[in-house]
Design a protein around this motif. Sequence first.
Motif, PDB file in Angstrom:
ATOM      1  N   ALA A  15      28.481 -49.597  20.294  1.00  0.00           N
ATOM      2  CA  ALA A  15      29.309 -50.290  21.266  1.00  0.00           C
ATOM      3  C   ALA A  15      30.643 -50.654  20.634  1.00  0.00           C
ATOM      4  O   ALA A  15      30.725 -50.855  19.410  1.00  0.00           O
ATOM      5  CB  ALA A  15      28.594 -51.544  21.779  1.00  0.00           C
ATOM      6  N   PRO A  16      31.725 -50.734  21.418  1.00  0.00           N
ATOM      7  CA  PRO A  16      33.003 -51.187  20.864  1.00  0.00           C
ATOM      8  C   PRO A  16      32.862 -52.555  20.206  1.00  0.00           C
ATOM      9  O   PRO A  16      32.170 -53.441  20.723  1.00  0.00           O
ATOM     10  CB  PRO A  16      33.912 -51.239  22.100  1.00  0.00           C
ATOM     11  N   GLY A  17      33.495 -52.706  19.080  1.00  0.00           N
ATOM     12  CA  GLY A  17      33.373 -53.937  18.303  1.00  0.00           C
ATOM     13  C   GLY A  17      32.462 -53.807  17.106  1.00  0.00           C
ATOM     14  O   GLY A  17      32.378 -54.720  16.290  1.00  0.00           O
ATOM     15  N   LEU A  67      27.907 -41.639  18.030  1.00  0.00           N
ATOM     16  CA  LEU A  67      28.936 -41.583  19.061  1.00  0.00           C
ATOM     17  C   LEU A  67      29.221 -42.983  19.581  1.00  0.00           C
ATOM     18  O   LEU A  67      28.462 -43.922  19.351  1.00  0.00           O
ATOM     19  CB  LEU A  67      28.509 -40.646  20.195  1.00  0.00           C
ATOM     20  N   TRP A  68      30.341 -43.083  20.312  1.00  0.00           N
ATOM     21  CA  TRP A  68      30.747 -44.361  20.896  1.00  0.00           C
ATOM     22  C   TRP A  68      30.174 -44.494  22.298  1.00  0.00           C
ATOM     23  O   TRP A  68      30.053 -43.514  23.024  1.00  0.00           O
ATOM     24  CB  TRP A  68      32.273 -44.467  20.988  1.00  0.00           C
ATOM     25  N   SER A  79      37.690 -47.751  27.460  1.00  0.00           N
ATOM     26  CA  SER A  79      36.418 -48.462  27.479  1.00  0.00           C
ATOM     27  C   SER A  79      35.830 -48.412  28.876  1.00  0.00           C
ATOM     28  O   SER A  79      36.521 -48.124  29.848  1.00  0.00           O
ATOM     29  CB  SER A  79      36.618 -49.917  27.032  1.00  0.00           C
ATOM     30  N   GLY A  80      34.547 -48.695  28.973  1.00  0.00           N
ATOM     31  CA  GLY A  80      33.877 -48.656  30.260  1.00  0.00           C
ATOM     32  C   GLY A  80      32.748 -49.662  30.284  1.00  0.00           C
ATOM     33  O   GLY A  80      32.447 -50.313  29.278  1.00  0.00           O
ATOM     34  N   SER A  90      26.381 -49.148  32.466  1.00  0.00           N
ATOM     35  CA  SER A  90      26.460 -47.826  33.095  1.00  0.00           C
ATOM     36  C   SER A  90      26.494 -46.720  32.058  1.00  0.00           C
ATOM     37  O   SER A  90      25.873 -45.663  32.235  1.00  0.00           O
ATOM     38  CB  SER A  90      27.702 -47.754  33.990  1.00  0.00           C
ATOM     39  N   LEU A  91      27.190 -46.953  30.950  1.00  0.00           N
ATOM     40  CA  LEU A  91      27.254 -45.944  29.900  1.00  0.00           C
ATOM     41  C   LEU A  91      25.902 -45.759  29.227  1.00  0.00           C
ATOM     42  O   LEU A  91      25.523 -44.628  28.881  1.00  0.00           O
ATOM     43  CB  LEU A  91      28.311 -46.343  28.869  1.00  0.00           C
ATOM     44  N   ILE A  92      25.153 -46.841  29.048  1.00  0.00           N
ATOM     45  CA  ILE A  92      23.817 -46.725  28.448  1.00  0.00           C
ATOM     46  C   ILE A  92      22.909 -45.908  29.354  1.00  0.00           C
ATOM     47  O   ILE A  92      22.176 -45.019  28.908  1.00  0.00           O
ATOM     48  CB  ILE A  92      23.230 -48.128  28.180  1.00  0.00           C
TER      49      ILE A  92
END
Length: 368
Positions: A92-94, A108-109, A124-125, A129-131
């Motif tokens: 995850a970002p961060g 991957l991000w 970013s998103g 939803s990305l998971i």
Amino acid sequence: MTPVLLLPAALAALAALALPLLIHLARRTEQRPTDFAALRWLRERPRPRHRPRLDEWPLLIARLALLALLALWLARPAVFGAADDTPVVALAPGVDPTRFAAGGVRALWLAPGFPSVSDAPAASGPIPSLIRQLDAELPAGVRLRIVVPTILQGADAERPRLTRAVDWQIVPGIMPAAPPARTSAPVIAVRGASRYIAAAAAAWGTRDIASADVALRSDTRAVAWIAAGPLPERIRAVLDGGGTVLTGATTPIEQDTTVAVWRDTLGMPLVESIAVPRGRLLRFTRPLTPAAMPELLDPDFPRRLRALFTPDAPAPVRVAAADYAPSAGAAAYSQPAADLRPWLALVIAALFLIERLLATRARRAVAP
């Protein structure tokens, strides 16, 4: 891996294999006249005999193979189970990516497009939803580890439910937060309103209260239009610009799709939202009289009326990662088959070049 043909009926094109055979059978070798003695003294005339003859075998095989591959390409060959089964680590970002550069995994991000951790994510998103998207795109047997900071941003109201059990790893940190959205109500212009709407507007502190024939300011984004007759063009222009317009019950509206946005104590609609291409169109369902609408005398009426023009506050999106671990048990997604046509097209192109070289070489017989 399981090879399949997504359009097997296209194999009927294999009937075209008869064309090169017919061309090579009908081929006539070059004939040259040769002087010979008189044959009139011969008693019997020999009958010429013909038998099928296939020349240019390499060229014939190349043409047959080319047509067979074209028919196979039309049948859309694909293969199931060819996806990469390397374990995946999603960050995850961060999260510091240098701590998870271990070999044997695909890192991957959690960002749109799922870029590699070696590249900075372009945008970013929403993390939930990305998971869910990543879980749907990975084959069933692939191990998934998700690394998140202590505090997540962009969470929705439901914990992700995935098709597999994931390794949910929490590391110190916090995701960068987006700037808070502004939810203040716009300045509302009141035109031709009843005394109850005018009194409510005065309670808001609105000064733009006038009769129906008074023009609107160019930056007007919200209008309470309680006047007889259809909406004039200047009011429709507010809708076309994405604004909000509240009308009376007698205003003729062309659209029929409505949603109640304010109900009385009995559950009957007081104000309904009407679908329009742009903006928000609201309409009272009753005459603005205390007999038909007792809510006009309610002390809370000005606040409820102004809330119709106020954008909804954004839902909370900040959550502790420990309380947002995904659960397993969702139905598995069917994985798409890997399309083999791009690779088959390269083979067809190479075989076509070979066929042209064989057909146009200088030291060959007459072309079929």
